[in-house]
Design an enzyme around this catalytic site. Structure first.
Site, PDB file in Angstrom:
ATOM      1  N   TYR B  53       0.858  -1.191   0.000  1.00 25.77           N
ATOM      2  CA  TYR B  53       0.000   0.000   0.000  1.00 25.77           C
ATOM      3  C   TYR B  53       0.892   1.237   0.000  1.00 25.77           C
ATOM      4  O   TYR B  53       2.016   1.202   0.499  1.00 25.77           O
ATOM      5  CB  TYR B  53      -0.910   0.015   1.239  1.00 25.77           C
ATOM      6  CG  TYR B  53      -2.025  -1.009   1.207  1.00 25.77           C
ATOM      7  CD1 TYR B  53      -1.748  -2.364   1.365  1.00 25.77           C
ATOM      8  CD2 TYR B  53      -3.346  -0.623   1.017  1.00 25.77           C
ATOM      9  CE1 TYR B  53      -2.769  -3.305   1.340  1.00 25.77           C
ATOM     10  CE2 TYR B  53      -4.381  -1.568   1.005  1.00 25.77           C
ATOM     11  CZ  TYR B  53      -4.084  -2.900   1.167  1.00 25.77           C
ATOM     12  OH  TYR B  53      -5.090  -3.840   1.149  1.00 25.77           O
ATOM     13  N   GLU B  54       0.374   2.346  -0.529  1.00 26.22           N
ATOM     14  CA  GLU B  54       1.242   3.506  -0.753  1.00 26.22           C
ATOM     15  C   GLU B  54       1.719   4.177   0.533  1.00 26.22           C
ATOM     16  O   GLU B  54       2.627   4.988   0.509  1.00 26.22           O
ATOM     17  CB  GLU B  54       0.548   4.532  -1.657  1.00 26.22           C
ATOM     18  CG  GLU B  54      -0.660   5.192  -1.029  1.00 26.22           C
ATOM     19  CD  GLU B  54      -1.441   6.040  -2.039  1.00 26.22           C
ATOM     20  OE1 GLU B  54      -1.216   5.903  -3.245  1.00 26.22           O
ATOM     21  OE2 GLU B  54      -2.272   6.833  -1.583  1.00 26.22           O
ATOM     22  N   SER B  55       1.117   3.830   1.670  1.00 24.17           N
ATOM     23  CA  SER B  55       1.598   4.366   2.938  1.00 24.17           C
ATOM     24  C   SER B  55       2.952   3.771   3.319  1.00 24.17           C
ATOM     25  O   SER B  55       3.509   4.133   4.350  1.00 24.17           O
ATOM     26  CB  SER B  55       0.576   4.091   4.037  1.00 24.17           C
ATOM     27  OG  SER B  55       0.186   2.733   4.018  1.00 24.17           O
ATOM     28  N   GLY B  56       3.491   2.864   2.520  1.00 28.04           N
ATOM     29  CA  GLY B  56       4.829   2.337   2.757  1.00 28.04           C
ATOM     30  C   GLY B  56       4.854   0.936   3.321  1.00 28.04           C
ATOM     31  O   GLY B  56       5.918   0.411   3.642  1.00 28.04           O
TER      32      GLY B  56
END
Lengths: 275, 258
Positions: B53-56
């Site tokens: 996910y783009e939150s890392g």
């Protein structure tokens, strides 16, 4: 060296009208209490930077603090639109809001370039999209070595960065845990940095050698504000108040109910007690 | 497999989307419908699928579906959590992602997506949230799957803004972007894939019980059908059970957080 002080003093000493200000926290550790203090102190003409301007920026924009927004996703996560942001963009209320719109990849790279002391970031981005038509700071370029198509965007170098973290020491060293977002980059890219924390401790204790720590000497001010990220969450302290985000949709839909909420919950509430 | 199973269009869509993900695939997941499909895949036929996910959060295995892209659940169940700049630079731009899984508010026949504005950019009728991570997920992933409900509002002839790029008529996506671009659109009515010549998305598989006219009525352009249109296999009892359990756990957990 960081000055360990109150939230009120931290904002008063470091945020001026007209500043370029980056408040970061990627869903996690959003500096809500600091944002509320900026509203309370009536700061004006700010250029607000944030990858995900969510409810806290909706509040700042609706309260008339902002002149310009640099961003990549502006919504109420899991709920829908930001009605104050939309009202500013669509109707110019309470004042017109200039937009500089990017993608997440571009914003993240621009923060990193700012932290690295570079004037611009070079990325592979925006292929066949309409962003370059509306954002004049997206400039196509060629790799000088391979000829590959790239774009340059200006680095982000704010006057002041504002973040929330779990812990700081009495000396002002800051520990961030969990989803890190772009907070380290925002602090290192900025001229000044304000950090609110859940608690101030004598010693960070037994932390991992690779933990994300911002040394006291890159931070301007540290203020202890328990639940300072509420209604977002602080890993290890409290979880996200999803109902607040859902309720915000109704409050923010209407200018009068929004203003009543700001008056009651921010203007008439003591510093650090805005939750 | 039983023809007596009852399921909704949304469930059919999520199951069909989940089956598109092969076991072991490295998948960059968007929030909402893609997240449900990707986790259903992980909990059924693709236990080794790698979700990012783009939150890392890398190799995350959430027990409940996240409401936002940065829920604590994603970090707590991840192999590792990296910063957002690292996520976009090394892992996405660096070419480590095989499938980007996106939702969409509005798309056109080439699977260009608009999540920016309805109307003129400078004086919009509706200001939408914007692109977030999607513009580069669409170009840097090996290929892109898109899942959304079929409607005339969502499937439009012309977009007011291209937020993330689809296929280009006659163009070579791979040369241009690094990835193939969108290769599947999965809706509650059908599955669409690009025509190899024109790059226009055409219907290649219809879900059981769906009539062609329904798809025509819910598509804003003159939708075309492949010469051979297959019938999408129905959800199995196991898939439905796992999906419903996931939604039930998610609902209970999020209700408890307020």
């Amino acid at each position: 060296m960081a000055k360990v002080t109150s939230l009120e003093n931290a904002i008063r000493d470091n945020v001026n009208d007209g500043d370029i200000i980056a408040m970061e926290g990627f869903t996690h550790l959003i500096p809500f209490a600091a944002g509320h203090e900026i509203i309370r102190q009536g700061k004006r003409d700010l250029t607000l930077i944030r990858m995900t301007p969510d409810v806290i920026y909706d509040q700042l924009i609706g309260a008339g603090c902002a002149r310009k927004l640099i961003f990549s996703w502006g919504g109420n996560p899991g709920v829908g639109s930001l009605h104050r942001l939309r009202d500013a963009v669509e109707k110019g209320w309470p004042q017109a809001l200039e937009l500089e719109e990017h993608s997440h990849a571009a914003m993240a790279n621009a923060y990193e370039a700012g932290a690295a002391g570079l004037p611009c970031a070079v990325i592979k981005a925006y292929a066949n999209t309409d962003y370059p038509k509306v954002t004049k700071t997206i400039v196509p370029m060629e790799c000088p070595f391979t000829g590959e198509a790239l774009v340059a965007i200006p680095s982000i170098r704010p006057d002041v960065a504002v973040i929330h973290a779990q812990k700081a020491t009495t000396k002002g060293d800051v520990l961030i845990e969990g989803i890190l977002g772009v907070q380290k980059e925002a602090v290192l890219a900025a001229k000044r940095a304000i950090v609110t924390v859940e608690e101030i401790v004598d010693d960070l204790g037994d932390v991992h050698p690779n933990a994300c720590i911002l040394p006291s000497w890159v931070v301007s001010a540290v203020a202890e504000v328990p639940r300072g990220a509420f209604p977002s969450y602080a890993h290890g302290y409290y979880s996200r108040d999803n109902k607040y985000y859902q309720d915000w949709d109704n409050i923010a839909r209407d200018r009068d109910s929004f203003q009543a909420w700001i008056d009651e919950n921010i203007m008439q509430s003591a510093t650090g007690d805005a939750s | 497999m039983s023809e007596l199973l009852e399921y909704s269009g949304d469930e059919m869509m999520t199951v069909a989307a989940s089956r598109a993900l092969a076991d072991g695939t490295v998948c960059f997941v968007g929030i909402g419908l893609p997240s449900a499909a990707a986790n259903l895949a992980r909990l059924t036929h693709a236990p080794n699928v790698v979700l990012i996910y783009e939150s890392g959060t890398i190799e995350t295995k959430p027990d409940i579906l996240p409401l936002s892209i940065g829920d604590g659940e994603l970090s707590e169940t991840a192999l590792t959590t990296v910063s957002v700049p690292e996520m976009f630079r090394y892992w996405l731009q660096g070419g480590r992602v095989q499938v980007g899984f996106l939702g969409a508010a509005q798309l056109d026949k080439y699977a260009n997506i608009n999540t920016t504005v309805i109307g003129d950019y400078d004086a919009p009728k509706v200001r939408l949230p914007g692109g977030g991570g999607a513009p580069e997920i669409a170009t840097h992933s090996g290929e892109v799957f898109i899942t959304l409900r079929h409607s005339k509002r969502g499937f439009v002839e012309k977009l007011d803004f291209i937020t993330s790029a689809g296929g280009q008529p006659g163009g070579d996506n791979k040369k241009r972007c690094g990835g193939k671009g969108p290769t599947k659109i999965i809706t509650d009515l059908c599955i669409m894939e690009p025509d190899s010549q024109t790059k226009e998305f055409i219907v290649t598989s219809m879900h059981r019980g769906v009539e062609r006219q329904q798809i025509i009525d819910n598509t804003g352009w003159g939708v075309r059908f492949a010469e051979e249109v297959t019938t999408t296999p129905e959800p199995s009892a196991h898939e439905l059970e796992v999906l419903r359990d996931l939604h039930r756990r998610t609902k209970e957990a999020h209700a408890g957080e307020a």
